[in-house]
Design a protein around this motif. Structure first.
Motif, mmCIF file in Angstrom:
data_model
loop_
_atom_site.group_PDB
_atom_site.id
_atom_site.type_symbol
_atom_site.label_atom_id
_atom_site.label_comp_id
_atom_site.label_asym_id
_atom_site.label_seq_id
_atom_site.Cartn_x
_atom_site.Cartn_y
_atom_site.Cartn_z
ATOM 1 N N GLY A 107 -2.228 8.174 -7.001
ATOM 2 C CA GLY A 107 -1.678 8.650 -8.270
ATOM 3 C C GLY A 107 -0.191 8.422 -8.440
ATOM 4 O O GLY A 107 0.384 8.821 -9.456
ATOM 5 N N LEU A 108 0.439 7.770 -7.472
ATOM 6 C CA LEU A 108 1.887 7.560 -7.513
ATOM 7 C C LEU A 108 2.209 6.079 -7.663
ATOM 8 O O LEU A 108 1.398 5.222 -7.329
ATOM 9 C CB LEU A 108 2.521 8.100 -6.223
ATOM 10 C CG LEU A 108 2.450 9.603 -6.036
ATOM 11 C CD1 LEU A 108 2.834 9.981 -4.616
ATOM 12 C CD2 LEU A 108 3.335 10.320 -7.052
ATOM 13 N N PRO A 109 3.425 5.776 -8.122
ATOM 14 C CA PRO A 109 3.816 4.366 -8.272
ATOM 15 C C PRO A 109 3.909 3.644 -6.926
ATOM 16 O O PRO A 109 4.304 4.227 -5.920
ATOM 17 C CB PRO A 109 5.195 4.432 -8.918
ATOM 18 C CG PRO A 109 5.446 5.842 -9.285
ATOM 19 C CD PRO A 109 4.449 6.699 -8.590
ATOM 20 N N VAL A 110 3.531 2.381 -6.941
ATOM 21 C CA VAL A 110 3.679 1.521 -5.763
ATOM 22 C C VAL A 110 5.166 1.267 -5.553
ATOM 23 O O VAL A 110 5.922 1.089 -6.499
ATOM 24 C CB VAL A 110 2.936 0.179 -5.968
ATOM 25 C CG1 VAL A 110 3.274 -0.811 -4.859
ATOM 26 C CG2 VAL A 110 1.449 0.416 -6.039
ATOM 27 N N GLY A 128 -5.227 13.194 5.042
ATOM 28 C CA GLY A 128 -5.759 13.655 3.764
ATOM 29 C C GLY A 128 -4.711 13.707 2.672
ATOM 30 O O GLY A 128 -4.987 13.375 1.516
ATOM 31 N N ILE A 129 -3.501 14.115 3.030
ATOM 32 C CA ILE A 129 -2.412 14.170 2.048
ATOM 33 C C ILE A 129 -2.102 12.772 1.527
ATOM 34 O O ILE A 129 -1.948 12.566 0.322
ATOM 35 C CB ILE A 129 -1.163 14.833 2.657
ATOM 36 C CG1 ILE A 129 -1.433 16.316 2.936
ATOM 37 C CG2 ILE A 129 0.051 14.662 1.736
ATOM 38 C CD1 ILE A 129 -0.355 17.010 3.753
ATOM 39 N N ASN A 130 -2.018 11.778 2.419
ATOM 40 C CA ASN A 130 -1.769 10.404 1.988
ATOM 41 C C ASN A 130 -2.897 9.914 1.081
ATOM 42 O O ASN A 130 -2.642 9.316 0.032
ATOM 43 C CB ASN A 130 -1.629 9.477 3.198
ATOM 44 C CG ASN A 130 -0.252 9.491 3.813
ATOM 45 O OD1 ASN A 130 0.460 8.499 3.785
ATOM 46 N ND2 ASN A 130 0.150 10.620 4.387
ATOM 47 N N CYS A 163 0.806 -1.223 0.000
ATOM 48 C CA CYS A 163 0.000 0.000 0.000
ATOM 49 C C CYS A 163 0.845 1.282 0.000
ATOM 50 O O CYS A 163 0.302 2.371 0.040
ATOM 51 C CB CYS A 163 -0.967 0.000 1.176
ATOM 52 S SG CYS A 163 -0.206 0.124 2.792
ATOM 53 N N PHE A 164 2.169 1.138 -0.068
ATOM 54 C CA PHE A 164 3.049 2.308 -0.096
ATOM 55 C C PHE A 164 3.242 2.805 -1.522
ATOM 56 O O PHE A 164 3.410 2.018 -2.458
ATOM 57 C CB PHE A 164 4.418 1.976 0.501
ATOM 58 C CG PHE A 164 4.426 1.958 1.988
ATOM 59 C CD1 PHE A 164 4.702 3.104 2.721
ATOM 60 C CD2 PHE A 164 4.152 0.790 2.678
ATOM 61 C CE1 PHE A 164 4.704 3.087 4.106
ATOM 62 C CE2 PHE A 164 4.157 0.761 4.057
ATOM 63 C CZ PHE A 164 4.435 1.910 4.779
ATOM 64 N N HIS A 165 3.249 4.118 -1.659
ATOM 65 C CA HIS A 165 3.492 4.788 -2.933
ATOM 66 C C HIS A 165 4.548 5.849 -2.665
ATOM 67 O O HIS A 165 4.683 6.330 -1.533
ATOM 68 C CB HIS A 165 2.208 5.442 -3.446
ATOM 69 C CG HIS A 165 1.118 4.453 -3.711
ATOM 70 N ND1 HIS A 165 0.799 4.031 -4.967
ATOM 71 C CD2 HIS A 165 0.286 3.778 -2.866
ATOM 72 C CE1 HIS A 165 -0.197 3.159 -4.902
ATOM 73 N NE2 HIS A 165 -0.525 2.990 -3.640
ATOM 74 N N ALA A 166 5.289 6.235 -3.715
ATOM 75 C CA ALA A 166 6.386 7.179 -3.510
ATOM 76 C C ALA A 166 6.427 8.239 -4.598
ATOM 77 O O ALA A 166 6.121 7.982 -5.757
ATOM 78 C CB ALA A 166 7.709 6.425 -3.492
ATOM 79 N N ASP A 167 6.829 9.429 -4.181
ATOM 80 C CA ASP A 167 7.211 10.459 -5.137
ATOM 81 C C ASP A 167 8.705 10.704 -4.945
ATOM 82 O O ASP A 167 9.373 9.910 -4.274
ATOM 83 C CB ASP A 167 6.353 11.728 -4.998
ATOM 84 C CG ASP A 167 6.514 12.476 -3.673
ATOM 85 O OD1 ASP A 167 7.474 12.212 -2.927
ATOM 86 O OD2 ASP A 167 5.665 13.347 -3.398
ATOM 87 N N GLU A 168 9.218 11.765 -5.491
ATOM 88 C CA GLU A 168 10.657 12.015 -5.421
ATOM 89 C C GLU A 168 11.137 12.429 -4.027
ATOM 90 O O GLU A 168 12.329 12.448 -3.770
ATOM 91 C CB GLU A 168 11.070 13.065 -6.466
ATOM 92 C CG GLU A 168 10.502 14.455 -6.247
ATOM 93 C CD GLU A 168 9.038 14.626 -6.673
ATOM 94 O OE1 GLU A 168 8.443 15.644 -6.281
ATOM 95 O OE2 GLU A 168 8.495 13.743 -7.353
ATOM 96 N N ASP A 193 -1.690 4.331 0.885
ATOM 97 C CA ASP A 193 -3.043 4.381 0.338
ATOM 98 C C ASP A 193 -3.996 3.827 1.400
ATOM 99 O O ASP A 193 -3.958 2.638 1.720
ATOM 100 C CB ASP A 193 -3.122 3.540 -0.935
ATOM 101 C CG ASP A 193 -4.468 3.653 -1.633
ATOM 102 O OD1 ASP A 193 -5.491 3.899 -0.952
ATOM 103 O OD2 ASP A 193 -4.495 3.472 -2.859
ATOM 104 N N PRO A 194 -4.854 4.666 1.961
ATOM 105 C CA PRO A 194 -5.731 4.209 3.044
ATOM 106 C C PRO A 194 -6.752 3.167 2.597
ATOM 107 O O PRO A 194 -7.250 2.403 3.421
ATOM 108 C CB PRO A 194 -6.423 5.483 3.516
ATOM 109 C CG PRO A 194 -6.379 6.397 2.347
ATOM 110 C CD PRO A 194 -5.091 6.079 1.629
#
Length: 102
Positions: free
Chosen positions: A78-81, A70-72, A25-30, A36-37
């Protein structure tokens, strides 16, 4: 209640937590990770693995960090797993020390 990644992860992006997640359920940006709840199964395996104490059970979020739920929820889908450990970001060790974690 799902778990939530908060501001301590920003500019660190340690990924020890993703290795123990049974549902990816984890996603990452730079800059950081997000949970993801809708996918989190509330197992809690991730929180003790975070070296900068950035992960909270949503029910235990301090009021000052409550907006991170809310941010999560907004960012994660919309981000890669990310399901495998990666190197932390450059400067992560310095931030970790500045936060008081060794």
């Amino acid at each position: 209640m799902p778990f939530v990644v908060t501001e301590n992860c920003d500019a660190c992006r340690y990924t020890e937590c993703v290795q123990v997640c049974p549902v990816a359920c984890f996603h990452a940006d730079e800059r950081m990770l997000y949970i993801d709840p809708d996918l989190c199964v509330d197992c809690g395996a991730c929180a003790p693995r975070c070296p900068v104490k950035a992960i909270y059970d949503e029910a235990d979020l301090p009021d000052t960090l409550a907006h991170w739920a809310g941010i999560n929820a907004e960012r994660a889908p919309g981000l890669p797993v990310i399901a495998k450990r990666q190197e932390a970001l450059p400067g992560a060790a310095a931030k970790r020390a500045a936060l008081g974690f060794t």
